[in-house]
Design a protein around this motif. Structure first.
Motif, PDB file in Angstrom:
ATOM      1  N   GLN A  79       0.826  -1.214   0.000  1.00 22.74           N
ATOM      2  CA  GLN A  79       0.000   0.000   0.000  1.00 22.74           C
ATOM      3  C   GLN A  79       0.860   1.265   0.000  1.00 22.74           C
ATOM      4  O   GLN A  79       0.531   2.245  -0.677  1.00 22.74           O
ATOM      5  N   SER A  80       1.964   1.232   0.737  1.00 26.14           N
ATOM      6  CA  SER A  80       2.845   2.409   0.768  1.00 26.14           C
ATOM      7  C   SER A  80       3.470   2.657  -0.603  1.00 26.14           C
ATOM      8  O   SER A  80       3.625   3.815  -1.022  1.00 26.14           O
ATOM      9  N   ILE A  81       3.797   1.574  -1.318  1.00 24.51           N
ATOM     10  CA  ILE A  81       4.351   1.720  -2.673  1.00 24.51           C
ATOM     11  C   ILE A  81       3.315   2.345  -3.603  1.00 24.51           C
ATOM     12  O   ILE A  81       3.622   3.245  -4.401  1.00 24.51           O
ATOM     13  N   VAL A  82       2.075   1.846  -3.523  1.00 23.76           N
ATOM     14  CA  VAL A  82       0.997   2.367  -4.371  1.00 23.76           C
ATOM     15  C   VAL A  82       0.750   3.843  -4.074  1.00 23.76           C
ATOM     16  O   VAL A  82       0.611   4.672  -4.997  1.00 23.76           O
ATOM     17  N   GLN A  83       0.717   4.207  -2.793  1.00 24.44           N
ATOM     18  CA  GLN A  83       0.485   5.605  -2.426  1.00 24.44           C
ATOM     19  C   GLN A  83       1.613   6.505  -2.935  1.00 24.44           C
ATOM     20  O   GLN A  83       1.361   7.580  -3.500  1.00 24.44           O
ATOM     21  N   PHE A  84       2.837   6.073  -2.741  1.00 21.84           N
ATOM     22  CA  PHE A  84       3.995   6.887  -3.146  1.00 21.84           C
ATOM     23  C   PHE A  84       4.042   7.052  -4.667  1.00 21.84           C
ATOM     24  O   PHE A  84       4.235   8.168  -5.183  1.00 21.84           O
ATOM     25  N   SER A  85       3.841   5.947  -5.388  1.00 26.62           N
ATOM     26  CA  SER A  85       3.919   6.013  -6.855  1.00 26.62           C
ATOM     27  C   SER A  85       2.764   6.840  -7.431  1.00 26.62           C
ATOM     28  O   SER A  85       2.948   7.588  -8.400  1.00 26.62           O
ATOM     29  N   THR A  86       1.578   6.720  -6.838  1.00 28.76           N
ATOM     30  CA  THR A  86       0.441   7.512  -7.308  1.00 28.76           C
ATOM     31  C   THR A  86       0.680   9.003  -7.077  1.00 28.76           C
ATOM     32  O   THR A  86       0.394   9.838  -7.953  1.00 28.76           O
ATOM     33  N   ALA A  87       1.218   9.339  -5.902  1.00 31.53           N
ATOM     34  CA  ALA A  87       1.513  10.746  -5.605  1.00 31.53           C
ATOM     35  C   ALA A  87       2.543  11.309  -6.582  1.00 31.53           C
ATOM     36  O   ALA A  87       2.383  12.433  -7.093  1.00 31.53           O
ATOM     37  N   LEU A  88       3.599  10.534  -6.856  1.00 29.98           N
ATOM     38  CA  LEU A  88       4.617  10.992  -7.809  1.00 29.98           C
ATOM     39  C   LEU A  88       4.018  11.170  -9.203  1.00 29.98           C
ATOM     40  O   LEU A  88       4.343  12.132  -9.918  1.00 29.98           O
ATOM     41  N   TYR A  89       3.161  10.240  -9.600  1.00 30.22           N
ATOM     42  CA  TYR A  89       2.510  10.328 -10.915  1.00 30.22           C
ATOM     43  C   TYR A  89       1.734  11.640 -11.038  1.00 30.22           C
ATOM     44  O   TYR A  89       1.834  12.350 -12.045  1.00 30.22           O
ATOM     45  N   VAL A  90       0.947  11.958 -10.001  1.00 32.55           N
ATOM     46  CA  VAL A  90       0.131  13.178 -10.041  1.00 32.55           C
ATOM     47  C   VAL A  90       1.011  14.426 -10.021  1.00 32.55           C
ATOM     48  O   VAL A  90       0.754  15.401 -10.746  1.00 32.55           O
ATOM     49  N   ILE A  91       2.071  14.425  -9.217  1.00 33.81           N
ATOM     50  CA  ILE A  91       2.970  15.581  -9.133  1.00 33.81           C
ATOM     51  C   ILE A  91       3.670  15.818 -10.466  1.00 33.81           C
ATOM     52  O   ILE A  91       3.782  16.954 -10.955  1.00 33.81           O
ATOM     53  N   ILE A  92       4.131  14.755 -11.089  1.00 38.44           N
ATOM     54  CA  ILE A  92       4.898  14.880 -12.347  1.00 38.44           C
ATOM     55  C   ILE A  92       3.987  15.176 -13.529  1.00 38.44           C
ATOM     56  O   ILE A  92       4.243  16.086 -14.334  1.00 38.44           O
ATOM     57  N   GLU A  93       2.910  14.398 -13.653  1.00 45.45           N
ATOM     58  CA  GLU A  93       2.039  14.518 -14.819  1.00 45.45           C
ATOM     59  C   GLU A  93       0.953  15.575 -14.646  1.00 45.45           C
ATOM     60  O   GLU A  93       0.353  16.017 -15.642  1.00 45.45           O
TER      61      GLU A  93
END
Length: 712
Positions: A79-93
């Motif tokens: 879950q922590s991986i999913v949260q971190f990767s989703t946050a990075l996706y939104v910040i970058i894209e």
């Protein structure tokens, strides 16, 4: 940060793909959500990896409920991986997750959600099952259910994704998961399912705490372990309950705002939901690091002082030896089992000291024994017995029993030398005391000495380890190995009570019967938890284990009746061998022809009797024992003309110990289903399975076993 342009209307239908994309982007994570995930998720992940590393480094940590804690940690890490990767996706894209990224994270989130909640539920069920009845092996079934259900969930989610891509989409809090934001019915169904999961979790947790406190007494030997485990458990559960309750509130607010309210001031509920979820998994892994089983591991790795390292290295051996002491639950179960066995032995001794006039009728006791009232009377059917010349019992004696309400005061009044030993407060019931006393007296059995608490203390310590037996029943051997305590299922209790008069009359009229003698049947009731067990003769008659050369459990079947083909053990004395092994190694029982005739006739007669009682699945136990160095002890038994002990004509000093055991299984629907299932699996309708109808079982037992190993 939150304005009207971010409101998502779940009821709005859009025909334009462009408009649908605009609406989709309204579900994008808010900036504060992204930064909370970026800051907290790595911390959760690092702690999770640290815990996982300790488990993989020492597999003994997986002992219950370590495997459940491990799965919870893994799911929190994912879950922590999913949260971190989703946050990075939104910040970058600067876009809400979509396409392949959303599918992958959505599948992971959905699977992890179910598995995590299932294992937290198991975290409550596991210890409850462990202390509910310390003598039953229920834990392995909980594990099997947990792993099977987990695998099923993974398969179902993946299949749903393969056959319907629309099932995975962005949810109202900006995370990809199983969602249906454009289908109101499914949205509410999913919400209700989440609510039910929470209620199940909360209910199970509360039930556990109350039941655990009721089942585990505040005895001096148990109080500290009881308190330690409850404090650790309650800390984890209370935290999880509060966080999941908040998650439910914020999730429901999001859903209602999307369908009904459509208010800007309610938009922060999505942020609150994400923050709560991040804090929930972080808090859980932090509490897990405080598990008494893991504390020594973490403390050992956190020191950098050479002197401290040296001191800890000196303590390593002690830690390895006492690893289980840090597993509070296993240590608690061990103490519970020890006290349970002591209580059972104390109850047996006190009941033996009662006067025969103190009997009561079992039906007058306030106890529910789950009997099937449609079955035959407990008085048995003497008309089907052959050669009945002696009737030493009357039907009323079957329904008699002796009752003792055991507690520490009563125990100390009987056994003043056992002041430091504690027992459970429980009701002890001995069935049909006059009938069993007849056989105890006839065979000169000293039950009080065999189950003396002080003499059995070392045996009790040993008995708190792993139990043997495929059936999962608990066995306890008396200190002199003369007698065995074996727990019974309720169905076996009912069967034996209903056939007790027939059994007693048959064995009184057939002193050379090879049915293994039963010297007592008991029920111990503690906090409405019942343990049924019987006392029976040990066929080895107390001979040291190293003089038992080989042991065979024979049924007359060939299906799955070979051990040596699956085992590499060269010492046959350590194995319980079966039919095909016997015919390969022994071929037959090598005794004098007159003994062969006598054994054949009596075994056949016993099998006919069991057939008339509608019983199946019994076994012929054969132990080949070396008595060369125990001739004086052997003579004591042979003077009693024990038909169970017969000398070999092939080797001097070698004797066959023979008896029919496990004869309380009735032919029923379950046994019929078992037989047919095995036939279907093997695709062979003629498969000679172990379970057969009573008539066929008896016929096979005589023709394919008795006549083969004892040819006349």
């Amino acid at each position: 940060m939150y304005d009207e342009s971010d409101l998502y209307d779940c009821k709005r239908q859009t025909n334009s793909k462009e408009q649908e994309e605009i609406n989709y982007q309204k579900l994008k994570l808010f900036p504060i959500d992204c930064w909370i995930f970026v800051l907290l998720s790595p911390v959760t992940f690092i702690i999770s990896i640290r815990i996982i590393y300790e488990f993989l480094k020492d597999f003994r940590l997986f002992g219950g409920p370590g495997d459940i804690i491990f799965v919870i940690t893994v799911t929190n890490g994912i879950q922590s991986i999913v949260q971190f990767s989703t946050a990075l996706y939104v910040i970058i894209e600067d876009l809400a997750p979509e396409n392949l990224f959303c599918y992958i994270t959505g599948i992971a989130t959905s699977i992890v959600f179910v598995i995590s909640n299932l294992n937290i539920f198991m975290f409550a069920a596991y210890p409850l099952a462990l202390v509910y009845n310390t003598l039953e092996q229920t834990i392995k079934f909980i594990r099997i259910f947990n792993y099977s259900f987990t695998a099923l969930i993974i398969i179902l989610v993946i299949l749903e994704f393969i056959f319907d891509n629309g099932i995975i989409s962005i949810s109202l809090n900006g995370m990809c998961a199983i969602s249906a934001t454009h289908q109101p019915v499914w949205d509410y169904i999913i919400a209700i399912i989440y609510l039910l999961v929470f209620l199940l979790f909360a209910t199970m947790s509360l039930i556990f705490v109350f039941t655990f406190k009721r089942l585990v007494p505040k005895m001096s030997s148990i109080r500290q372990l009881r308190g330690q485990y409850l404090r650790y458990y309650q800390k984890f559960i209370t935290f999880s309950l509060v966080m999941k309750f908040l998650l439910g509130i914020f999730s429901a607010t999001n859903l209602l705002n999307c369908y009904i309210f459509l208010k800007t001031y309610l938009l922060p509920s999505a942020t609150c939901q994400n923050i709560t979820q991040a804090l929930c998994i972080l808090g859980q892994v932090i509490i897990i690091t405080k598990d008494p089983l893991l504390i020594p591991k973490f403390n050992k790795s956190q020191t950098s002082d050479p002197q401290l390292d040296q001191n800890q290295n000196n303590d390593t051996k002690d830690f390895e030896i006492s690893l289980q002491q840090f597993n509070l639950l296993e240590q608690l179960q061990k103490e519970m089992k020890k006290t349970q066995v002591i209580s059972m032995l104390a109850g047996i001794q006190i009941l033996k000291k009662q006067k025969q006039e103190q009997v009561v009728f079992y039906k007058d006791l306030e106890i529910n024994d789950d009997q099937d009232e449609s079955d035959e009377s407990s008085q048995g059917d003497l008309s089907e017995l052959v050669d009945v010349t002696l009737q030493p019992f009357i039907p009323e004696e079957v329904d008699e029993c002796m009752v003792v309400n055991l507690d520490n005061d009563l125990f100390k009044s009987y056994f003043k030398e056992s002041q430091n030993i504690q027992v459970f407060q429980m009701r002890c019931i001995l069935y049909a005391p006059k009938i069993f006393n007849y056989f105890v007296t006839l065979d000169n059995i000293d039950i009080e000495d065999s189950f003396d608490v002080q003499k059995n203390l070392m045996k009790i310590e040993q008995s708190t380890g792993p139990d043997g037996g495929k059936s999962g029943e608990y066995f306890f051997f008396s200190h002199n190995n003369q007698l065995i305590i074996k727990t019974m299922r309720q169905s076996e209790v009912n069967t034996y009570k209903k056939n007790l008069l027939s059994f007693a009359t048959y064995q009184a009229n057939n002193p050379q019967s090879l049915l293994n003698k039963i010297y007592g049947m008991y029920t111990f009731e503690k906090s409405k938890v019942k343990v049924h067990f019987l006392i029976m003769k040990n066929l080895s008659l107390g001979i040291p284990r190293n003089q038992i050369l080989r042991t065979y459990d024979l049924k007359g079947s060939q299906y799955d009746r070979e051990v040596l083909a699956k085992k590499t053990e060269s010492d046959l004395s350590k194995l319980t061998l079966k039919d095909l092994d016997f015919f390969k190694i022994e071929q037959q029982i090598w005794v004098d022809q007159s003994i062969t005739l006598k054994l054949n006739q009596n075994l056949s007669k016993d099998s006919d009797f069991l057939e008339k009682q509608q019983l199946i699945d019994y076994s012929l136990l054969i132990m080949i024992i070396d008595w060369k160095d125990q001739q004086q002890l052997l003579q004591k038994y042979l003077d009693g003309q024990q038909i169970n002990i017969n000398p070999s004509i092939k080797e001097q000093g070698i004797y066959y110990h023979i008896g029919i055991i496990d004869y309380l299984q009735k032919w029923n629907v379950n046994k019929s289903l078992e037989r047919n299932t095995k036939k279907i699996i093997k695709m062979n309708l003629q498969l000679d399975t172990s379970a057969q109808e009573p008539k066929r079982y008896s016929k096979r037992f005589k023709e394919k076993l008795i006549n083969r190993i004892l040819p006349i």
